[in-house]
Motif scaffolding. Structure first.
Motif, PDB file in Angstrom:
ATOM      1  N   VAL A  73       0.852  -1.188   0.000  1.00 54.20           N
ATOM      2  CA  VAL A  73       0.000   0.000   0.000  1.00 54.20           C
ATOM      3  C   VAL A  73       0.889   1.240   0.000  1.00 54.20           C
ATOM      4  O   VAL A  73       1.867   1.315   0.750  1.00 54.20           O
ATOM      5  N   LYS A 106      -1.494  -0.780  -4.225  1.00 57.51           N
ATOM      6  CA  LYS A 106      -2.681   0.000  -3.887  1.00 57.51           C
ATOM      7  C   LYS A 106      -2.252   1.409  -3.465  1.00 57.51           C
ATOM      8  O   LYS A 106      -1.203   1.576  -2.837  1.00 57.51           O
ATOM      9  N   VAL A 108      -3.546   5.058  -1.581  1.00 56.78           N
ATOM     10  CA  VAL A 108      -4.480   5.858  -0.796  1.00 56.78           C
ATOM     11  C   VAL A 108      -4.047   7.311  -0.961  1.00 56.78           C
ATOM     12  O   VAL A 108      -2.989   7.703  -0.471  1.00 56.78           O
ATOM     13  N   LYS A 156      -4.641   0.027  -7.787  1.00 56.16           N
ATOM     14  CA  LYS A 156      -5.967   0.348  -7.254  1.00 56.16           C
ATOM     15  C   LYS A 156      -5.843   1.628  -6.419  1.00 56.16           C
ATOM     16  O   LYS A 156      -4.913   1.771  -5.635  1.00 56.16           O
ATOM     17  N   VAL A 157      -6.818   2.526  -6.581  1.00 55.60           N
ATOM     18  CA  VAL A 157      -6.730   3.829  -5.936  1.00 55.60           C
ATOM     19  C   VAL A 157      -7.993   4.132  -5.138  1.00 55.60           C
ATOM     20  O   VAL A 157      -9.097   3.811  -5.573  1.00 55.60           O
ATOM     21  N   MET A 158      -7.828   4.769  -3.985  1.00 55.68           N
ATOM     22  CA  MET A 158      -8.949   5.398  -3.287  1.00 55.68           C
ATOM     23  C   MET A 158      -8.537   6.823  -2.938  1.00 55.68           C
ATOM     24  O   MET A 158      -7.341   7.117  -2.794  1.00 55.68           O
ATOM     25  N   ALA A 215      -7.479   1.632   4.393  1.00 57.90           N
ATOM     26  CA  ALA A 215      -6.406   1.102   3.557  1.00 57.90           C
ATOM     27  C   ALA A 215      -6.336  -0.414   3.589  1.00 57.90           C
ATOM     28  O   ALA A 215      -5.874  -1.045   2.629  1.00 57.90           O
ATOM     29  N   ASP A 218      -9.988  -4.154   0.987  1.00 58.06           N
ATOM     30  CA  ASP A 218      -9.844  -4.209  -0.471  1.00 58.06           C
ATOM     31  C   ASP A 218     -11.027  -3.558  -1.180  1.00 58.06           C
ATOM     32  O   ASP A 218     -10.861  -2.897  -2.206  1.00 58.06           O
ATOM     33  N   TYR A 221     -11.219   0.442  -2.282  1.00 57.33           N
ATOM     34  CA  TYR A 221     -10.510   1.083  -3.393  1.00 57.33           C
ATOM     35  C   TYR A 221     -11.452   1.339  -4.568  1.00 57.33           C
ATOM     36  O   TYR A 221     -12.495   0.713  -4.702  1.00 57.33           O
TER      37      TYR A 221
END
Length: 318
Positions: A73, A106, A108, A156-158, A215, A218, A221
Motif C-alpha cells: 500500500v 494499492k 491511498v 488500485k486507488v482510493m 487502507a 480491499d 478502493y
C-alpha cells in the motif's frame, strides 16, 4: 496491509499516518526529500524497528519504485504549495501513479473538499455533485479524474477527503497549523477567515486511524471516502481553548480578503488563499455515514482535548 510506503511522510497528514501505521505494527517506509527531517521524525517516534527511511523525490517515479521495497500500500500524502498547485499538483500525482502502476500497488490518496464547490446538501456525502467554481477546486477535480484514470491498470486507488485539520503534526500548510503554532509560542497569531462561523475540523490522529482502517479493506478502493471531524467549532472558541492551554494572551487577528491580499504581496501563498475564503463563511460539513455503515464508528476526539494536547506538544518541541 503488510507493508506500507508513505510519500510525504514528514508533512501534516503523512506524519500522522506514518505514526498510526507504526503503532499498528505495520512495516512502514517513510519517504521524503530531506534526510534530516526524516531522521528527526523517526527520533520523535522513538526510532521504531518497523520504520525505515527512504530519501527521494516524489516527482521522480524511479525514486519511488526503487524505495518501495515490497510495500503493498502506498499513501500519497505529498502536496504542493497553494501558489504552485495549478502547475505542479497533477505532475506530482502522475509521478506517484506511474510508480504505483509499475509496482502494482494499492494507493491511498489524501485530498480535501475543494472539488465540491459550494454545498448543495448538508452534510455533504461522497455523492455530492462536483461543481468547483475556483481554480484550485477545478485543478483538484482534474486531479481526481487523473487518479481514477483507466490508464493505471495495475494500481488500485482510493481518495480520502479531509476537511481543515489540526494536530501535533499539522504544519503551516494547514489553515489552523500556523495559528496554533504561534499561540503555542506565545506570539501574536493570525486566523484565516471568519472567526464566528462554526466550521468542521478533523484531528489528524483521528483521521490517520480512519485512513489506516480504510487502507486495509480491499473493497474500499476505486472510491471516494470522507474523513469527517468531531463536529463544528468557531475560530473564537479554538482560540479560547488554545490560549488557555498555552497561557498566552497575545492577540489573534482574523485575516480576510484585504489582509490576505496585502500579506500576499510578500507571501505568495497567502494571496492564493483569498479565493477559498468562501469556505469560511459557507462551510461544508462532511458526512461520515458511509464510513460508519461500512467500516465502523468515526473516532471523534473532543476539541478541548485535541487542541490542548496539540498546544502542549508544540510547546515541548521548542
Amino acid at each position: 496491509m503488510i507493508k506500507a510506503i508513505v510519500i510525504g511522510a514528514t508533512g501534516g497528514s503523512g506524519a500522522a499516518i506514518t505514526e498510526e501505521l507504526v503503532k499498528r505494527g505495520i512495516r512502514t517506509i517513510a519517504f521524503g526529500r530531506s534526510r534530516q527531517k526524516l531522521e528527526q521524525f523517526a527520533s520523535s517516534l522513538g526510532n521504531p524497528v518497523n520504520l525505515s527511511l527512504a530519501i527521494g523525490d516524489a516527482f521522480q517515479p524511479d525514486d519511488i519504485v526503487s524505495q518501495a521495497d515490497g510495500a503493498d500500500v502506498l499513501f500519497h500524502c505529498a502536496n504542493v504549495p497553494y501558489h504552485e498547485m495549478v502547475d505542479k499538483l497533477i505532475p506530482l500525482g502522475e509521478s506517484v501513479m506511474e510508480a504505483a502502476n509499475r509496482i502494482g500497488i494499492k494507493v491511498v490518496a489524501i485530498d480535501g473538499i475543494y472539488p465540491y464547490g459550494r454545498k448543495q446538501m448538508d452534510p455533504v456525502t461522497e455523492d455530492h455533485p462536483k461543481q468547483p467554481h475556483t481554480k484550485k477546486g477545478k485543478i483538484r477535480l482534474a486531479y481526481e479524474q487523473m487518479l481514477f484514470s483507466p490508464r493505471w491498470d495495475c494500481a488500485k486507488v482510493m481518495i480520502v477527503r479531509l476537511p481543515d485539520y489540526y494536530g501535533p503534526t499539522a504544519n503551516e500548510a494547514s489553515y489552523l497549523g500556523s495559528t496554533l503554532q504561534a499561540i503555542a509560542d506565545g506570539k501574536m497569531a493570525f486566523f484565516i477567515g471568519n472567526m464566528h462561523v462554526p466550521r468542521e475540523y478533523v484531528y489528524l490522529p483521528d483521521a490517520a486511524a480512519m485512513i489506516a482502517e480504510l487502507a486495509g479493506r480491499d473493497f474500499a478502493y476505486g472510491q471516494n471516502w470522507h474523513i469527517p471531524g468531531s463536529g463544528l467549532i468557531a475560530g473564537k472558541e479554538i482560540v479560547r481553548i488554545a490560549q488557555a492551554a498555552s497561557g498566552s494572551t497575545k492577540p489573534v487577528i482574523p485575516l480576510k480578503k484585504t489582509g490576505l491580499s496585502l500579506l500576499g504581496m510578500a507571501v505568495p501563498v497567502m494571496k492564493e488563499v483569498v479565493e477559498m475564503l468562501y469556505l469560511t463563511d459557507e462551510p461544508l460539513t462532511l458526512s461520515g455515514e458511509k464510513y460508519e455503515r461500512l467500516i465502523g464508528p468515526v473516532p471523534a476526539t473532543p476539541f478541548e482535548e485535541g487542541i490542548s494536547f496539540t498546544i502542549r506538544t508544540l510547546q515541548q518541541r521548542k
